[in-house]
Enzyme design. Sequence first.
Site, mmCIF file in Angstrom:
data_model
loop_
_atom_site.group_PDB
_atom_site.id
_atom_site.type_symbol
_atom_site.label_atom_id
_atom_site.label_comp_id
_atom_site.label_asym_id
_atom_site.label_seq_id
_atom_site.Cartn_x
_atom_site.Cartn_y
_atom_site.Cartn_z
ATOM 1 N N ASN A 174 39.093 48.946 44.306
ATOM 2 C CA ASN A 174 37.904 49.404 43.579
ATOM 3 C C ASN A 174 36.637 49.345 44.433
ATOM 4 O O ASN A 174 35.631 48.737 44.071
ATOM 5 C CB ASN A 174 37.714 48.565 42.312
ATOM 6 N N ASP A 201 41.575 36.634 39.745
ATOM 7 C CA ASP A 201 40.970 37.920 39.390
ATOM 8 C C ASP A 201 39.496 37.946 39.813
ATOM 9 O O ASP A 201 38.613 38.350 39.070
ATOM 10 C CB ASP A 201 41.113 38.213 37.900
#
Length: 419
Positions: free
Chosen positions: A96, A306
Amino acid sequence: MTTLLKSAIIIDAFSPYHKQTKDILINDGIITKIDTNIPKKDGYQVVELDNLHVSTGWFDTSVSFGEPGYEERETLRHGIQVAAKSGFTDVAINPNTSPIVDNKSAVEFLINKVNGSATNIHPIGALTQRSKGIEMSEMYDMQQSGAIAFGDYNKPVSNDNLLKIALLYAQNFDGLVLSFPKNNSIAGEGVANEGKNSTLLGLKGIPALAEEIQISRDLFLLGYTGGKLHIPTISTAKSVQLIKEAKKKGLNVTCSVAVHHLFLTDDELHGFDANKKVTPPLRTEEDRNALLKGIQDGTIDIITSDHSPIDVEHKKVEFSTAKDGTIGLESAFGALNTLLDLETMIKCLSNNPRERFGLDKITIKENEKASLSIFNPEGDYTFSEENIISTSKNSVFLDKKLQGKVYGVFNNNQLVLNS
């Protein structure tokens, strides 16, 4: 270079020295001797630390940095230092960035940028071009350049046929496909778990169903196509049950859970702190307990931080408009250490993720490569900004009581310790 770790308690279920206190001698990155007392010699780099523990190197399968495109959030070089000082010898980098990592040149850029660092990076290639969910990316080319898996970070594959084709195609080169568990039609514009707290706070809810119906679809497709599927960061009790049943049927599926979903619930949202806005959203205590049980019984294979740095301009805003995400590398061990025993933790941080994502198997014994996480599991503290090494400070764990201290890593013949 010769490094000597003195009086290290070894945590490695595959090592003949598991749970034993030993000295570890490392020459040029290889463990050459493990014994009760290895004498110090001139020129040795000696590591003597309080309650020193070592395990096989931890591997975080979901880490986002900013570079390229969002360097104000985190650069690759600094991010890799954060990972090393947080105990991680390996991190999988999400695609991303800007541009999205959807071709071999982008994969090679990431690898070459930090080549030679103590912590290894393993790019995850986007599953679809520009992570738009319309056309499949150049998966095979990216794997040949070093990508270890393929998924669109925090974006579901809404096109059923596209995921079906990806699962079929990836079998040609034993590729691992990631499918983020969220149905956008059901989730809508929700910003928090749909339930008591979202109602009390007037926040638009994301039903647990949005995750569970997507997982059900993914598992049906996997049953049809075969192949290898990994479902990242599940967050609900029903999701655990669905994956448990799929494994019993023999489907080749694994899943991960984020540390914050094991530690926190949506009760945290009452202060409207945007640092608590994550994807998937924080769920209920029932969900949290089911996730912990899923770790214990082996349904959940992997734990990830994460880690997702977000700049202050996108966090210090109204909760509903803030960007989702929390940093998590620095707090991962301290949070997990309050919840799990060391053997279970190491299995989910090291052994399982390495096996699933195709990294070499490692163990702590003589004539093996030294890939070590170094830590002390004792000592309570309150996590604060002083404990954050990352450029961005958006941590969901601020002011939380954590336990233990990460000293650093030894990997690639390099010792990196917290000052």
